[in-house]
Design a protein around this motif. Structure first.
Motif: not given
Length: 259
Positions: A118-128
């Motif tokens: 899956f792709k981070n299609n947001t404009k900010s980093p994500i943390y899992i």
């Protein structure tokens, strides 16, 4: 976020695999436009990397294999990802239905031909965040949520077609007596299914979007039957025994007549 229960598992090795996989994923940071691969993140599932024996699906049958159970981790992450509405790049269903989610809500990994990406299609980093503790498998995805507050989503699994299993798979065990019969695996119904995302605005249903289509094989019942081995005498031995029995009867008759 998404959580699943795994307390129903009686395999210590499987539970260890869930924890090892979650510990490997936990803390992952994905930059905008970066793609996450489950296979690449977990690496080789070996004893050296902490994995143990657990149930895996091999040619329609549940067998023991290294890393068994990791697909429940993949499935739980997949559901967190679609709840976050991140872009799914690759997802595959299991070959047979699994018990821990509805049809089309699962995600399998296997070798180099089944992966979850899956792709981070947001404009900010994500943390899992990932954890497997106390019988609860949990994923949380942190990031900047720019979705409207009056908008919410739900997911619906739809069974399009049922595929009934036919016959049974029989294994003969020569060490078991004739008449022995044991069901080693129950039959599984197969399905063609779809997953829908339903979008509500101010609690009014506005749109229904197809998320995926899935096909699961029907698998017949597996049974083991016994086979009693009967020792066959050599024909010469049989003829010899019959001749001796005939002579003995004749001698008995003569002895009786002489009395």
């Amino acid at each position: 976020s998404y959580s699943a229960n795994y307390t129903g598992s009686d395999s210590e090795g499987r539970n260890i695999n869930l924890k090892v996989a979650c510990n490997t994923i936990n803390g992952t940071i994905l930059a905008p436009n970066e793609v996450f691969s489950m296979n690449e993140t977990l690496g080789d599932q070996t004893y050296e990397n902490g994995y143990r024996e657990g149930g895996v699906i091999v040619n329609g049958k549940i067998e023991s294999g290294i890393g068994g159970g990791v697909c429940q981790v993949t499935t739980t992450l997949y559901n967190a990802v679609i709840n976050a509405e991140l872009q799914v790049v690759e997802r595959s269903p299991h070959s047979m239905v699994v018990h821990y989610v509805s049809v089309s809500r699962d995600a399998a990994i296997s070798g180099n031909y089944k992966d979850l990406k899956f792709k981070n299609n947001t404009k900010s980093p994500i943390y899992i965040y990932a954890s497997a503790s106390g019988g609860i498998l949990s994923f949380k995805i942190y990031g900047e949520d720019t979705r409207s507050k009056n908008r919410r989503i739900e997911f619906e699994s739809e069974i399009v077609e049922e595929k009934q299993p036919e016959g049974e798979v029989v294994t003969v065990d020569a060490t078991k007596p004739s008449g022995y019969r044991e069901i080693t695996q129950s039959a599984h119904t197969g399905y063609n299914a779809r997953l829908w995302k339903v979008i509500y605005i101010n609690d009014v249903k506005k749109k229904r979007v197809l998320v995926n289509t899935s096909s699961y094989n029907a698998e017949p019942q597996h049974v083991t039957v016994g086979k009693q081995e009967v020792e066959k005498q050599d024909n010469k031995d049989v003829d010899k025994n019959q001749k001796e029995e005939k002579e003995q009867k004749q001698n008995d008759k003569k002895s009786k007549d002489n009395q």
